[in-house]
Write a protein that holds these residues in place. Structure first.
Motif, short mmCIF file in Angstrom:
data_model
loop_
_atom_site.label_atom_id
_atom_site.label_comp_id
_atom_site.label_asym_id
_atom_site.label_seq_id
_atom_site.Cartn_x
_atom_site.Cartn_y
_atom_site.Cartn_z
N CYS A 12 0.86 -1.18 0.00
CA CYS A 12 0.00 0.00 0.00
C CYS A 12 0.90 1.23 0.00
CB CYS A 12 -0.92 -0.02 1.22
SG CYS A 12 -2.03 1.40 1.29
N VAL A 18 -4.87 6.92 2.93
CA VAL A 18 -5.90 5.91 3.19
C VAL A 18 -6.59 6.19 4.53
CG1 VAL A 18 -6.35 3.44 3.44
CG2 VAL A 18 -4.57 4.24 1.87
N SER A 19 -7.91 6.18 4.50
CA SER A 19 -8.68 6.38 5.73
C SER A 19 -8.68 5.09 6.56
CB SER A 19 -10.12 6.76 5.39
OG SER A 19 -10.79 5.67 4.80
N LYS A 21 -11.29 3.55 7.59
CA LYS A 21 -12.33 2.68 7.03
C LYS A 21 -11.78 1.87 5.85
CE LYS A 21 -16.79 2.89 4.70
NZ LYS A 21 -17.82 3.78 4.13
N SER A 22 -11.09 2.54 4.93
CA SER A 22 -10.54 1.85 3.76
C SER A 22 -9.41 0.90 4.16
CB SER A 22 -10.03 2.86 2.73
OG SER A 22 -11.10 3.61 2.22
N GLN A 25 -10.86 -2.26 5.42
CA GLN A 25 -11.31 -3.10 4.30
C GLN A 25 -10.11 -3.82 3.66
OE1 GLN A 25 -13.32 0.00 2.11
NE2 GLN A 25 -15.33 -0.62 2.87
N SER A 48 -5.63 11.64 4.62
CA SER A 48 -6.70 10.97 3.92
C SER A 48 -7.81 11.96 3.58
CB SER A 48 -7.21 9.83 4.79
OG SER A 48 -8.53 9.95 5.12
N GLU A 50 -11.03 10.98 3.24
CA GLU A 50 -12.08 10.59 4.19
C GLU A 50 -11.62 10.90 5.61
OE1 GLU A 50 -14.53 6.84 2.97
OE2 GLU A 50 -12.39 6.40 2.73
#
Length: 97
Positions: A12, A18-19, A21-22, A25, A48, A50
Motif C-alpha cells: 500500500c 488511506v482512511s 475505514k478503507s 477493508q 486521507s 475521508e
C-alpha cells in the motif's frame, strides 16, 4: 489482482492517503487471502480525504513497528538535498533561498 496476492504481500503505497475505514477493508481482504500488508508513506506529507487517517493511527494507537528513512534520497544534487532538508526542519526561508 486479489488472486495474485494470495499467500503474498499487498503493498500500500502513499498509505497516508488511506482512511481508517478503507484500511480496515484492505486488512479484511488481506486476511482472507492470507496476505501481509506493507504500508509505505509519510504521515506528515499527506492526509486521507475521508475522515481519520489510518497511518498515524496504526503507528500511535496500534503500536505497529515503523521503519524510517533518515537520509533524504530523492533529491540527488547536493544543493537540492540541502534545501529539502532545511524545509523539512521548518526553515522555510532558508530552504527556498
Amino acid at each position: 489482482f486479489q488472486a495474485q496476492a494470495k499467500d503474498g504481500v499487498i503493498w500500500c503505497d502513499e498509505a497516508s492517503f488511506v482512511s481508517t475505514k478503507s484500511m480496515n477493508q484492505l486488512f479484511q481482504v488481506a486476511e482472507g487471502l492470507n496476505a501481509r500488508v506493507v504500508c509505505a508513506g509519510d504521515k506528515w506529507q499527506h492526509g486521507s480525504i475521508e475522515r481519520s487517517s489510518a497511518l498515524p493511527a496504526l503507528e500511535s494507537l496500534a503500536g505497529l513497528p515503523v521503519a524510517e528513512i533518515q537520509t533524504i534520497q530523492r533529491q540527488r544534487p547536493a544543493d537540492y538535498r540541502a534545501a529539502v532538508e532545511l524545509l523539512s526542519q521548518g526553515k522555510t526561508e532558508r530552504g527556498l533561498a
